[in-house]
Motif scaffolding. Structure first.
Motif, PDB file in Angstrom:
ATOM      1  N   ARG A 173      -3.613  11.819   3.570  1.00 43.28           N
ATOM      2  CA  ARG A 173      -2.909  10.548   3.815  1.00 43.28           C
ATOM      3  C   ARG A 173      -2.003  10.175   2.653  1.00 43.28           C
ATOM      4  O   ARG A 173      -1.096   9.371   2.794  1.00 43.28           O
ATOM      5  CB  ARG A 173      -3.920   9.430   4.050  1.00 43.28           C
ATOM      6  CG  ARG A 173      -4.668   9.609   5.343  1.00 43.28           C
ATOM      7  CD  ARG A 173      -5.561   8.443   5.616  1.00 43.28           C
ATOM      8  NE  ARG A 173      -4.813   7.217   5.841  1.00 43.28           N
ATOM      9  CZ  ARG A 173      -5.368   6.036   6.036  1.00 43.28           C
ATOM     10  NH1 ARG A 173      -6.681   5.930   6.022  1.00 43.28           N
ATOM     11  NH2 ARG A 173      -4.637   4.970   6.245  1.00 43.28           N
ATOM     12  N   GLY A 174      -2.288  10.753   1.488  1.00 45.94           N
ATOM     13  CA  GLY A 174      -1.473  10.402   0.332  1.00 45.94           C
ATOM     14  C   GLY A 174      -1.679  11.361  -0.814  1.00 45.94           C
ATOM     15  O   GLY A 174      -2.636  12.142  -0.833  1.00 45.94           O
ATOM     16  N   ARG A 210      -1.775  11.348  -5.014  1.00 47.38           N
ATOM     17  CA  ARG A 210      -1.814  10.508  -6.213  1.00 47.38           C
ATOM     18  C   ARG A 210      -0.726  10.947  -7.196  1.00 47.38           C
ATOM     19  O   ARG A 210      -0.422  12.133  -7.291  1.00 47.38           O
ATOM     20  CB  ARG A 210      -3.180  10.624  -6.901  1.00 47.38           C
ATOM     21  CG  ARG A 210      -4.334  10.086  -6.115  1.00 47.38           C
ATOM     22  CD  ARG A 210      -5.618  10.330  -6.918  1.00 47.38           C
ATOM     23  NE  ARG A 210      -6.797  10.207  -6.095  1.00 47.38           N
ATOM     24  CZ  ARG A 210      -7.404   9.055  -5.850  1.00 47.38           C
ATOM     25  NH1 ARG A 210      -6.967   7.950  -6.389  1.00 47.38           N
ATOM     26  NH2 ARG A 210      -8.474   9.014  -5.089  1.00 47.38           N
ATOM     27  N   THR A 243      -1.962  13.603  -9.611  1.00 37.89           N
ATOM     28  CA  THR A 243      -2.012  14.949  -9.007  1.00 37.89           C
ATOM     29  C   THR A 243      -0.600  15.526  -8.911  1.00 37.89           C
ATOM     30  O   THR A 243      -0.380  16.703  -9.211  1.00 37.89           O
ATOM     31  CB  THR A 243      -2.639  14.886  -7.598  1.00 37.89           C
ATOM     32  OG1 THR A 243      -3.883  14.212  -7.679  1.00 37.89           O
ATOM     33  CG2 THR A 243      -2.847  16.268  -7.031  1.00 37.89           C
ATOM     34  N   GLU A 269     -11.582   6.362   2.835  1.00 32.82           N
ATOM     35  CA  GLU A 269     -10.116   6.400   2.955  1.00 32.82           C
ATOM     36  C   GLU A 269      -9.478   6.957   1.685  1.00 32.82           C
ATOM     37  O   GLU A 269      -8.518   7.722   1.739  1.00 32.82           O
ATOM     38  CB  GLU A 269      -9.581   4.994   3.231  1.00 32.82           C
ATOM     39  CG  GLU A 269      -9.726   4.577   4.686  1.00 32.82           C
ATOM     40  CD  GLU A 269      -9.135   3.207   4.964  1.00 32.82           C
ATOM     41  OE1 GLU A 269      -8.201   2.807   4.242  1.00 32.82           O
ATOM     42  OE2 GLU A 269      -9.617   2.548   5.897  1.00 32.82           O
ATOM     43  N   LEU A 270     -10.032   6.566   0.527  1.00 35.35           N
ATOM     44  CA  LEU A 270      -9.473   7.044  -0.749  1.00 35.35           C
ATOM     45  C   LEU A 270      -9.659   8.545  -0.903  1.00 35.35           C
ATOM     46  O   LEU A 270      -8.865   9.205  -1.586  1.00 35.35           O
ATOM     47  CB  LEU A 270     -10.148   6.321  -1.920  1.00 35.35           C
ATOM     48  CG  LEU A 270      -9.630   4.912  -2.208  1.00 35.35           C
ATOM     49  CD1 LEU A 270     -10.451   4.257  -3.297  1.00 35.35           C
ATOM     50  CD2 LEU A 270      -8.164   4.946  -2.633  1.00 35.35           C
ATOM     51  N   GLU A 273      -9.065  10.603   1.205  1.00 35.01           N
ATOM     52  CA  GLU A 273      -7.948  11.268   1.883  1.00 35.01           C
ATOM     53  C   GLU A 273      -6.685  11.254   1.017  1.00 35.01           C
ATOM     54  O   GLU A 273      -5.654  11.770   1.422  1.00 35.01           O
ATOM     55  CB  GLU A 273      -7.691  10.601   3.232  1.00 35.01           C
ATOM     56  CG  GLU A 273      -8.823  10.801   4.221  1.00 35.01           C
ATOM     57  CD  GLU A 273      -8.573  10.113   5.544  1.00 35.01           C
ATOM     58  OE1 GLU A 273      -7.416  10.125   5.998  1.00 35.01           O
ATOM     59  OE2 GLU A 273      -9.511   9.547   6.097  1.00 35.01           O
ATOM     60  N   PHE A 274      -6.780  10.604  -0.150  1.00 36.90           N
ATOM     61  CA  PHE A 274      -5.677  10.648  -1.114  1.00 36.90           C
ATOM     62  C   PHE A 274      -6.077  11.636  -2.212  1.00 36.90           C
ATOM     63  O   PHE A 274      -7.080  11.452  -2.871  1.00 36.90           O
ATOM     64  CB  PHE A 274      -5.428   9.265  -1.732  1.00 36.90           C
ATOM     65  CG  PHE A 274      -4.763   8.304  -0.804  1.00 36.90           C
ATOM     66  CD1 PHE A 274      -3.430   7.965  -0.974  1.00 36.90           C
ATOM     67  CD2 PHE A 274      -5.459   7.728   0.249  1.00 36.90           C
ATOM     68  CE1 PHE A 274      -2.819   7.081  -0.122  1.00 36.90           C
ATOM     69  CE2 PHE A 274      -4.845   6.844   1.124  1.00 36.90           C
ATOM     70  CZ  PHE A 274      -3.526   6.506   0.942  1.00 36.90           C
ATOM     71  N   ILE A 275      -5.284  12.654  -2.369  1.00 39.56           N
ATOM     72  CA  ILE A 275      -5.655  13.695  -3.337  1.00 39.56           C
ATOM     73  C   ILE A 275      -4.749  13.604  -4.555  1.00 39.56           C
ATOM     74  O   ILE A 275      -3.549  13.432  -4.422  1.00 39.56           O
ATOM     75  CB  ILE A 275      -5.562  15.095  -2.685  1.00 39.56           C
ATOM     76  CG1 ILE A 275      -6.620  15.180  -1.579  1.00 39.56           C
ATOM     77  CG2 ILE A 275      -5.800  16.176  -3.722  1.00 39.56           C
ATOM     78  CD1 ILE A 275      -6.597  16.458  -0.785  1.00 39.56           C
TER      79      ILE A 275
END
Lengths: 78, 160
Positions: free
Chosen positions: A41-42, A44, A47, B155-156, B158-160
């Motif tokens: 979904r995103g 960072r 990253t 949910e977090l 899913e943020f890499i």
């Protein structure tokens, strides 16, 4: 959302393996695979910064966007 | 997400020590109350009911102590560096559910048991009702917050 990650392209150009990249930026190979296939979904900023560093590129080299009117569908009219 | 909580471990240990002290104080207090009970001579059934009613009064403080112990576990956990690790969620959820159960016991089980098993009848102390209701709602809020936090954590992820 036609934002696509081009990590696999950069990796191919640099001739590095997913395992090497994952090890260098402390990600699991599964996480890197999800990133490469865009099943996240995103991304960072830290990253992204690590990826840019190990691949020797800019964020724009890793992220691509194709304009799509559907992206504005949920934005309320002014 | 990494959170340096190792500095909070003494807080956890202090809470656990405090919980043990409170448990001992409770045992001392309740043993005094047990010996001072109005036993009915010659009526074993009434005495058994009295003892049973007595034990129900231990339920609420017992659950509150379990809640405190769980809170101690939350602060003194050491293995996982995540803020909302499964262990942390479990500790907070246990704290919330214990507070809620304790309040439920204090508000419902205890008065009902005393009214049913003894001749004292049903009575509520308004001050205690406010306290127990507040504690119960805080427990409920903790329980709900943990559920929201777990959803946010997922949910977090899913943020890499």
């Amino acid at each position: 959302m036609p934002v696509r990650l081009r990590i696999h392209v950069m990796m191919a150009e640099r001739n590095v393996t997913a395992r090497d990249i994952a090890a260098r930026i402390s990600l699991s190979e599964t996480q890197l695979s999800l990133l490469r296939t865009g099943k996240v979904r995103g991304l960072r900023f830290d990253t992204l910064a690590k990826l840019c560093y190990v691949l020797g590129c800019k964020p724009g080299d890793l992220i691509d966007y194709e304009p799509d009117e559907r992206d504005m569908a949920e934005v309320p009219a002014p | 997400m990494v959170f340096k909580h190792s500095g909070l471990r003494p807080v956890g240990i202090a809470i656990k020590v405090f919980t043990v002290v409170l448990a001992l104080v409770l045992i001392d207090h309740m043993s005094g109350a047990l010996t001072a009970m109005k036993w009915v001579i010659g009526d074993a059934g009434a005495n058994v009911a009295l003892v049973f009613a007595f034990w129900t009064t231990l339920l609420a403080p017992g659950f509150y102590l379990i809640a405190l112990w769980s809170l101690g576990n939350f602060f003194s956990r050491g293995s996982s560096p995540e803020v909302f690790s499964s262990e942390a969620s479990r500790c907070i959820r246990s704290t919330g559910s214990s507070l809620l159960t304790g309040a439920g016991c204090a508000l419902m089980v205890e008065p009902l048991a005393i009214a049913t098993l003894t001749a004292e009848g049903m009575h509520f102390d308004v001050t205690l009702v406010v306290e127990d209701l507040t504690i119960g709602l805080i427990g409920l809020a903790l329980y709900v917050l943990v559920a929201s936090a777990e959803q946010l954590r997922d949910e977090l992820k899913e943020f890499i």
